[in-house]
Design a protein around this motif. Structure first.
Motif, PDB file in Angstrom:
ATOM      1  N   UNK A 144      -0.120   8.262 -72.686  1.00  0.00           N
ATOM      2  CA  UNK A 144      -1.117   9.260 -73.074  1.00  0.00           C
ATOM      3  C   UNK A 144      -0.449  10.271 -73.996  1.00  0.00           C
ATOM      4  N   UNK A 145      -1.166  10.696 -75.024  1.00  0.00           N
ATOM      5  CA  UNK A 145      -0.600  11.658 -75.982  1.00  0.00           C
ATOM      6  C   UNK A 145      -0.126  12.931 -75.305  1.00  0.00           C
ATOM      7  N   UNK A 146      -0.823  13.360 -74.263  1.00  0.00           N
ATOM      8  CA  UNK A 146      -0.428  14.599 -73.596  1.00  0.00           C
ATOM      9  C   UNK A 146       0.852  14.427 -72.768  1.00  0.00           C
ATOM     10  N   UNK A 147       1.317  13.207 -72.599  1.00  0.00           N
ATOM     11  CA  UNK A 147       2.575  12.945 -71.902  1.00  0.00           C
ATOM     12  C   UNK A 147       3.694  12.906 -72.949  1.00  0.00           C
ATOM     13  N   UNK A 148       4.049  14.069 -73.439  1.00  0.00           N
ATOM     14  CA  UNK A 148       5.002  14.184 -74.540  1.00  0.00           C
ATOM     15  C   UNK A 148       6.402  13.696 -74.160  1.00  0.00           C
ATOM     16  N   UNK A 149       6.784  13.858 -72.902  1.00  0.00           N
ATOM     17  CA  UNK A 149       8.098  13.386 -72.471  1.00  0.00           C
ATOM     18  C   UNK A 149       8.234  11.883 -72.639  1.00  0.00           C
ATOM     19  N   UNK A 150       7.162  11.158 -72.348  1.00  0.00           N
ATOM     20  CA  UNK A 150       7.200   9.704 -72.502  1.00  0.00           C
ATOM     21  C   UNK A 150       7.359   9.315 -73.961  1.00  0.00           C
ATOM     22  N   UNK A 151       6.754  10.076 -74.855  1.00  0.00           N
ATOM     23  CA  UNK A 151       6.889   9.809 -76.291  1.00  0.00           C
ATOM     24  C   UNK A 151       8.346   9.983 -76.722  1.00  0.00           C
ATOM     25  N   UNK A 152       8.999  11.017 -76.215  1.00  0.00           N
ATOM     26  CA  UNK A 152      10.404  11.252 -76.552  1.00  0.00           C
ATOM     27  C   UNK A 152      11.287  10.105 -76.051  1.00  0.00           C
ATOM     28  N   UNK A 153      11.020   9.639 -74.839  1.00  0.00           N
ATOM     29  CA  UNK A 153      11.787   8.520 -74.290  1.00  0.00           C
ATOM     30  C   UNK A 153      11.635   7.298 -75.186  1.00  0.00           C
ATOM     31  N   UNK A 154      10.397   6.967 -75.531  1.00  0.00           N
ATOM     32  CA  UNK A 154      10.136   5.785 -76.363  1.00  0.00           C
ATOM     33  C   UNK A 154      10.877   5.889 -77.692  1.00  0.00           C
ATOM     34  N   UNK A 155      10.781   7.033 -78.330  1.00  0.00           N
ATOM     35  CA  UNK A 155      11.412   7.227 -79.635  1.00  0.00           C
ATOM     36  C   UNK A 155      12.934   7.131 -79.526  1.00  0.00           C
ATOM     37  N   UNK A 156      13.519   7.771 -78.511  1.00  0.00           N
ATOM     38  CA  UNK A 156      14.973   7.721 -78.326  1.00  0.00           C
ATOM     39  C   UNK A 156      15.461   6.308 -78.049  1.00  0.00           C
TER      40      UNK A 156
END
Length: 191
Positions: A144-156
Motif C-alpha cells: 500500500x502506498x501509505x506503507x512507506x517503510x515497505x517501499x524503502x525496503x523494496x527499493x533498497x
C-alpha cells in the motif's frame, strides 16, 4: 505447486531459515505490532483470537516449503531469535516468477534487516536450480502506498517501481489503498 527443498541462507549477522514451532513466542510478539497486523498478517490471522494468532500464522509457514513457497524466518545468527520474515510465494505459478512478502518486528527495525534479507532471498531465487537456487527470472511485490517503510525496503533490495495499482489493497474494515508494484529481474544490472 511442487514442493521446495528448505534452505538456510546467511547474510551478515542474519540467518534466513525455515520457521519452526519454537518460533511461536517471537511471532506472537511480532503480531502485537499494529503495522504487521495491518499490512502482513492476513485476514485468516486477523479473524483468529489473539492468543491463537501466532500458531495460526505459523501453521501455513512451517509447511510452506511443501506447498511451493520459500518461507524464511529472518533470525539473529548468534541467538537464533526471529527478527522478521521473508517469503517467496507462488514459486513458478507463473513460469520463472515468484511474489515476495516481508516484515521485521519493531525491535529490529532501523538496521536494514528487511532489505538485506530480501536481497539475499532474491539472489538465492535467481541462482540456477543446478546450483541450489530456484532459477527464477522475476520477483515482484506490492505494498500500500501509505506503507512507506515497505517501499524503502523494496527499493533498497533492488526492486524497481513499476507502477501504481489503484484501490488494490483492501483492509479488513474495507478501506482501500492504492498500491505500488515493484519487481526485480535476474538480469537487472548493478545488483
Amino acid at each position: 505447486m511442487p514442493a521446495l527443498q528448505p534452505r538456510r541462507l546467511t547474510v551478515d549477522e542474519l540467518v534466513l531459515r525455515p520457521f519452526t514451532a519454537d518460533d511461536e513466542p517471537a511471532v506472537s510478539a511480532a503480531l502485537e505490532d499494529p503495522g504487521i497486523l495491518r499490512w502482513t498478517a492476513g485476514t485468516a490471522v486477523l479473524r483468529t483470537p489473539v492468543q491463537q494468532r501466532a500458531a495460526k500464522w505459523l501453521e501455513h509457514r512451517i509447511d510452506g516449503w511443501a506447498r511451493g513457497n520459500a518461507v524464511f524466518a529472518v533470525a539473529d545468527a548468534a541467538t537464533d531469535q526471529v527478527l522478521g520474515s521473508v517469503t517467496l510465494r507462488d514459486v513458478h505459478r507463473v513460469p520463472d516468477q515468484a511474489v515476495c512478502a516481508y516484515w521485521v518486528g519493531p525491535a529490529a527495525r532501523g538496521r536494514r534487516i528487511a532489505g538485506r534479507a530480501l536481497d539475499a532471498a532474491a539472489r538465492w531465487a535467481f541462482t540456477p536450480a543446478a546450483e541450489g537456487g530456484l532459477g527464477l527470472h522475476r520477483l515482484s511485490l506490492d505494498h500500500a502506498l501509505v506503507n512507506e517503510g515497505s517501499c524503502k525496503v523494496a527499493t533498497h533490495a533492488g526492486f524497481r517501481l513499476e507502477g501504481t495499482m489503484r484501490d488494490y489493497y483492501v483492509e479488513l474494515d474495507g478501506r482501500r489503498h492504492d498500491s505500488h508494484l515493484h519487481a526485480r529481474l535476474a538480469t537487472d544490472e548493478g545488483l
